[in-house]
Design a protein around this motif. Structure first.
Motif, mmCIF file in Angstrom:
data_model
loop_
_atom_site.group_PDB
_atom_site.id
_atom_site.type_symbol
_atom_site.label_atom_id
_atom_site.label_comp_id
_atom_site.label_asym_id
_atom_site.label_seq_id
_atom_site.Cartn_x
_atom_site.Cartn_y
_atom_site.Cartn_z
ATOM 1 N N ILE A 171 54.480 88.912 66.073
ATOM 2 C CA ILE A 171 53.614 89.578 65.098
ATOM 3 C C ILE A 171 53.987 89.118 63.689
ATOM 4 O O ILE A 171 55.157 89.092 63.302
ATOM 5 N N GLY A 172 52.969 88.753 62.928
ATOM 6 C CA GLY A 172 53.193 88.331 61.563
ATOM 7 C C GLY A 172 53.544 86.863 61.408
ATOM 8 O O GLY A 172 53.687 86.385 60.285
ATOM 9 N N TYR A 173 53.674 86.159 62.512
ATOM 10 C CA TYR A 173 53.997 84.736 62.438
ATOM 11 C C TYR A 173 52.716 83.914 62.327
ATOM 12 O O TYR A 173 51.658 84.310 62.829
ATOM 13 N N PRO A 174 52.787 82.765 61.672
ATOM 14 C CA PRO A 174 51.601 81.900 61.548
ATOM 15 C C PRO A 174 51.069 81.487 62.915
ATOM 16 O O PRO A 174 51.819 81.396 63.885
ATOM 17 N N ILE A 175 49.772 81.213 62.973
ATOM 18 C CA ILE A 175 49.132 80.851 64.230
ATOM 19 C C ILE A 175 49.755 79.592 64.819
ATOM 20 O O ILE A 175 49.862 79.446 66.037
ATOM 21 N N ALA A 176 50.196 78.678 63.948
ATOM 22 C CA ALA A 176 50.816 77.439 64.428
ATOM 23 C C ALA A 176 52.105 77.737 65.202
ATOM 24 O O ALA A 176 52.394 77.092 66.217
ATOM 25 N N ILE A 189 51.161 79.123 68.643
ATOM 26 C CA ILE A 189 50.708 78.052 69.534
ATOM 27 C C ILE A 189 51.902 77.241 70.025
ATOM 28 O O ILE A 189 51.982 76.879 71.206
ATOM 29 N N LEU A 190 52.849 76.980 69.127
ATOM 30 C CA LEU A 190 54.045 76.224 69.503
ATOM 31 C C LEU A 190 54.845 76.982 70.556
ATOM 32 O O LEU A 190 55.313 76.388 71.539
ATOM 33 N N TYR A 191 54.987 78.282 70.356
ATOM 34 C CA TYR A 191 55.746 79.086 71.316
ATOM 35 C C TYR A 191 55.052 79.110 72.679
ATOM 36 O O TYR A 191 55.698 78.914 73.713
ATOM 37 N N VAL A 192 53.744 79.349 72.691
ATOM 38 C CA VAL A 192 52.995 79.398 73.956
ATOM 39 C C VAL A 192 53.082 78.050 74.672
ATOM 40 O O VAL A 192 53.262 77.991 75.894
ATOM 41 N N SER A 193 52.995 76.955 73.917
ATOM 42 C CA SER A 193 53.078 75.623 74.512
ATOM 43 C C SER A 193 54.460 75.378 75.096
ATOM 44 O O SER A 193 54.592 74.833 76.198
ATOM 45 N N LEU A 194 55.490 75.775 74.366
ATOM 46 C CA LEU A 194 56.859 75.599 74.851
ATOM 47 C C LEU A 194 57.096 76.450 76.096
ATOM 48 O O LEU A 194 57.711 75.987 77.065
ATOM 49 N N MET A 195 56.606 77.676 76.078
ATOM 50 C CA MET A 195 56.767 78.565 77.233
ATOM 51 C C MET A 195 56.032 78.001 78.452
ATOM 52 O O MET A 195 56.535 78.057 79.579
#
Length: 348
Positions: free
Chosen positions: A238-243, A246-252
């Motif tokens: 929450i509160g983190y930039p959309i980029a 996306i990086l976290y979801v891609s890494l996960m």
């Protein structure tokens, strides 16, 4: 999750035993999901870390292996009977629709009536049913895996490029595409690799038994990394930039893919190397044919148990084990009984 191990008398014995193992793990996962965050926790029940770990471990490569096995069987059928007979539009769009989508619609409707909100609009309910309600989401997703591989073969895309395209499509699986198409983008690579391994008989020329210790260690490392990344998500981004999101979801997604891939190879190597063909005899084959029915029934039974007053009468440490055994036995019995009817055999 399709129930047809093979249309030939010659059985893939590794498929028989792997499928039996996977369906037991599926029931186990759902029985313990109240402690891992997979399902809503039961009120006043304590957190049990060891159950949380066991549940997440049972799920680490569970569904990916189911999908891999489905592609593996399709590849075997193509190798035995020829692509012209197996990969026909009628087989994919009609027979697989009847085999996967019709049961999904039937059981999704029942699930919606039993466990979901009656006050939502009819249009919303119909859409949910077509996408798969509860655990039925898996069936439309698997249907699209068959369709995608059919299209790859008909278009004539080389396997190397197909795998590359599927790998990158995996990172788009978060897109809210309808009817299970979005989530299929993650799973189709497992289906296709299983398909290619059997179709081109790559497995028969490989000796992966000697790699089991390395595979096991690699799986443990990948699983621990997956757990660590999952714990990071507790701050919800929450509160983190959309980029960053996306990086976290891609890494996960990548770590999940690696963990599942190593897990599939490890399971396959284990069962292929150490499970004797005698275990795939008539009794095991009959049990294996019941797996689809067990998959359909098990969540209904567990949900009924956990949403009743039963949890308040049983010790939290005992409840999941008791529910696991009862569900496995009852769902198997229901499948065997219903499969004795003509309609039951067509559905299950």
């Amino acid at each position: 999750m399709s129930s047809n191990t093979s249309n030939n008398k010659q059985l893939l014995y590794e498929v028989v035993v792997i499928r039996l193992f996977l369906i037991v793990m599926l029931v186990f996962y759902h029985a313990f999901a109240i402690f891992s965050g997979g399902w809503a926790p039961i009120e006043d029940y304590p957190e049990i870390p060891v159950y949380d770990l066991m549940d997440k471990l049972s799920y680490a490569c569970l569904l990916e292996t189911f999908v891999f096995i489905s592609g593996y069987i399709l590849g075997y059928q193509v190798r035995q009977r020829g692509a012209e007979k197996v990969l026909k539009a009628k087989n994919i769009f009609v027979k697989k629709f009847k085999r996967l989508i019709i049961p999904s619609i039937i059981f999704s409707t029942i699930y919606l009536l039993m466990f979901r909100d009656y006050h939502q609009s009819i249009l919303t309910s119909v859409y949910q049913i077509l996408c798969g309600v509860g655990h039925m989401w898996f069936l439309p997703m698997l249907f699209w895996c068959f369709v995608i591989v059919y299209l790859i073969e008909k278009i004539g895309i080389k396997r190397q490029w197909a795998i590359v395209l599927q790998f990158f499509a995996m990172f788009m699986s978060f897109l809210p595409l309808p009817f299970g198409m979005g989530v299929a983008l993650y799973y189709v690579i497992f289906f296709y690799v299983g398909y290619i391994l059997q179709k081109e008989d790559i497995v028969g020329s490989c000796n992966i038994k000697r790699w089991l210790p390395i595979l096991t260690i690699s799986f443990v490392i990948a699983f621990l990394n997956k757990m660590w990344l999952g714990n990071i998500a507790d701050f919800s981004l929450i509160g983190y930039p959309i980029a960053d999101k996306i990086l976290y979801v891609s890494l996960m997604t990548f770590v999940r893919f690696v963990c599942a891939s190593v897990g599939i190879i490890m399971l396959y190597a284990t069962f292929k190397s150490f499970v004797h063909r005698s275990l795939s005899g008539e009794y095991s084959r009959v049990l294996s044919e019941c797996c689809f029915g067990v998959y359909l029934f098990q969540q209904f039974i567990l949900k009924a148990i956990y949403e009743s007053s039963v949890p308040q009468m049983i010790n939290p440490y005992i409840l999941p084990w008791t529910s696991f055994v009862i569900t496995l036995i009852l769902s198997s019995w229901l499948t065997i009984v219903i499969r004795k009817t003509k309609v039951g055999r067509n559905i299950l």
